[in-house]
Write a protein that holds these residues in place. Structure first.
Motif, short mmCIF file in Angstrom:
data_model
loop_
_atom_site.label_atom_id
_atom_site.label_comp_id
_atom_site.label_asym_id
_atom_site.label_seq_id
_atom_site.Cartn_x
_atom_site.Cartn_y
_atom_site.Cartn_z
N HIS A 5 17.89 49.91 19.25
CA HIS A 5 16.86 49.54 20.22
C HIS A 5 16.14 50.74 20.81
O HIS A 5 15.37 50.57 21.77
CB HIS A 5 17.48 48.70 21.34
CG HIS A 5 17.97 47.36 20.91
ND1 HIS A 5 19.18 47.20 20.28
CD2 HIS A 5 17.41 46.13 20.99
CE1 HIS A 5 19.36 45.90 20.00
NE2 HIS A 5 18.30 45.24 20.43
N GLU A 171 14.65 45.80 29.80
CA GLU A 171 15.55 44.98 28.98
C GLU A 171 16.74 45.77 28.48
O GLU A 171 17.83 45.22 28.27
CB GLU A 171 14.78 44.39 27.80
CG GLU A 171 13.80 43.30 28.16
CD GLU A 171 12.49 43.80 28.75
OE1 GLU A 171 11.71 42.98 29.23
OE2 GLU A 171 12.23 45.04 28.73
N LEU A 211 20.51 44.46 28.94
CA LEU A 211 21.52 44.93 27.99
C LEU A 211 21.74 46.42 28.23
O LEU A 211 20.79 47.16 28.48
CB LEU A 211 21.06 44.71 26.54
CG LEU A 211 20.76 43.28 26.11
CD1 LEU A 211 20.36 43.23 24.64
CD2 LEU A 211 21.95 42.36 26.36
N ARG A 240 26.55 43.31 28.95
CA ARG A 240 26.33 43.02 27.53
C ARG A 240 25.79 44.27 26.86
O ARG A 240 24.92 44.95 27.41
CB ARG A 240 25.37 41.84 27.38
CG ARG A 240 25.91 40.57 28.05
CD ARG A 240 24.93 39.41 27.96
NE ARG A 240 23.71 39.65 28.71
CZ ARG A 240 22.74 38.74 28.87
NH1 ARG A 240 22.87 37.53 28.32
NH2 ARG A 240 21.65 39.01 29.56
N ALA A 242 24.19 46.58 23.63
CA ALA A 242 23.32 46.66 22.46
C ALA A 242 23.54 48.02 21.80
O ALA A 242 23.97 48.98 22.44
CB ALA A 242 21.86 46.50 22.87
N TRP A 273 25.00 42.49 21.45
CA TRP A 273 23.78 41.74 21.76
C TRP A 273 22.57 42.48 21.20
O TRP A 273 22.63 43.69 20.92
CB TRP A 273 23.64 41.57 23.27
CG TRP A 273 24.68 40.66 23.84
CD1 TRP A 273 26.02 40.93 23.99
CD2 TRP A 273 24.49 39.34 24.34
NE1 TRP A 273 26.67 39.86 24.55
CE2 TRP A 273 25.75 38.86 24.78
CE3 TRP A 273 23.38 38.51 24.47
CZ2 TRP A 273 25.91 37.59 25.33
CZ3 TRP A 273 23.54 37.25 25.02
CH2 TRP A 273 24.80 36.80 25.44
N LEU A 275 17.90 42.24 21.14
CA LEU A 275 16.71 41.61 21.69
C LEU A 275 16.00 40.79 20.61
O LEU A 275 16.02 41.14 19.43
CB LEU A 275 15.76 42.68 22.24
CG LEU A 275 16.25 43.45 23.46
CD1 LEU A 275 15.22 44.49 23.87
CD2 LEU A 275 16.57 42.52 24.63
N PRO A 290 17.60 38.58 25.36
CA PRO A 290 18.82 39.02 24.68
C PRO A 290 19.52 37.86 24.02
O PRO A 290 19.58 36.76 24.57
CB PRO A 290 19.67 39.59 25.82
CG PRO A 290 19.24 38.82 27.03
CD PRO A 290 17.79 38.47 26.83
#
Length: 310
Positions: A5, A171, A211, A240, A242, A273, A275, A290
């Motif tokens: 990400h 996010e 996240l 959570r 990522a 997790w 997006l 998410p």
């Protein structure tokens, strides 16, 4: 699976290498299923430019970011049959001018910025991830030899992070504990007032649905863990996670992901997790949400043979 990400390219970031398309092609070669393109937002004062940006102006940085969005969306469309590309940005918070500028930028580009990686790279206006000398200058800015200088430095970092979280609800929370980049053995629990701010930030981010990235770049910086370190990872048990490689060019794509896997597995992280575009706006008003990766991520074929990676 797999995902990242957070990434950069030499085309739009002077301390990275390679073109944005080369980064995407390498992600495709490694069979990434989702890859986020998140160049830095422009800075607004000449004093905040880095040495490698000599000759640039604040206007040229703004134009460069706009060109990034154009190219990122071109690649997103062109390679849509081979990989899911998300187009975002990584924040800066040097002074309040950066937050006001980000507000304007997000309003200007609207849904062309699909998500935000919320990161802090400066403390009291001084970069903390450029080199160790500059990091120590930022630390000593709060007192030379003072016993509480470290505590005030850390508190200032986490207060800035909190302001960023409140104002923009990113996010992805980027490299949560970058403030100890050059002191990876530092333990936040030794500073009770700092730990309170960390707990506040984590709880706030969890509350609006962020996240927390587990960022593999820490390994190439000499850490034995990813960002965040074990103490934050334990605190984040309600959060959570990522995956991010924070690549700075094609040769960094997926770098040290095998170590990231081992780290998360050893710490008991069971869910990953990512997006995904959404028709319903999130807490920040952006159309992305998410979702939990469904399946056995630890046994995914992507990880096979990655222990041979440098």
């Amino acid at each position: 699976m797999p995902h990242s990400h957070h990434s950069h390219s030499g085309q739009f970031c002077k301390h990275a290498s390679g073109s944005l398309e080369e980064v995407v092609l390498e992600a495709i070669r490694q069979q990434f299923q989702l890859y986020g393109l998140t160049e830095h937002v422009p800075r607004y004062r000449l004093v905040d430019l880095y040495p490698e940006e000599a000759g640039e102006t604040t206007d040229s940085l703004a134009k460069q970011f706009e060109k990034f969005l154009v190219e990122a969306h071109r690649l997103k469309t062109h390679y849509a049959s081979q990989i899911t590309i998300l187009v975002g940005l990584e924040t800066e918070y040097i002074t309040g001018q950066d937050l006001d500028g980000l507000d304007s930028l997000l309003q200007k580009f609207g849904d062309r910025v699909e998500y935000v990686v919320g990161s802090v790279h400066h403390v009291d206006g001084i970069p903390i991830d450029f080199d160790q000398i500059t990091y120590e200058r930022a630390l000593h800015n709060f007192g030379d030899g003072e016993t509480n200088a470290q505590e005030v430095f850390l508190s200032t970092y986490f207060d800035a992070q909190y302001q960023l979280l409140q104002r923009f609800k990113p996010e992805i929370v980027g490299h949560f504990d970058l403030c100890r980049l050059y002191t990876p053995d530092l333990r936040f629990l030794e500073y009770p007032s700092v730990w309170e701010k960390i707990t506040r930030n984590v709880e706030y981010a969890i509350g609006y649905g962020a996240l927390f990235e587990t960022n593999a770049a820490a390994f190439r910086k000499g850490w034995e863990t990813a960002y965040p370190g074990k103490d934050i990872l334990i605190l984040n048990c309600g959060g959570r996670f990522a995956l991010s490689d924070d690549s700075h060019g094609p040769r960094f794509v997926g770098l040290n992901y095998h170590r990231l896997l081992d780290y998360l597995h050893a710490q008991g992280v069971t869910d990953i997790w990512l997006l995904q575009p959404s028709k319903t706006p999130n807490a920040a008003g952006r159309s992305i949400r998410p979702v939990k990766f469904e399946g056995e991520w630890l046994g995914h074929e992507f990880w096979h043979g990655r222990s041979t990676q440098a």
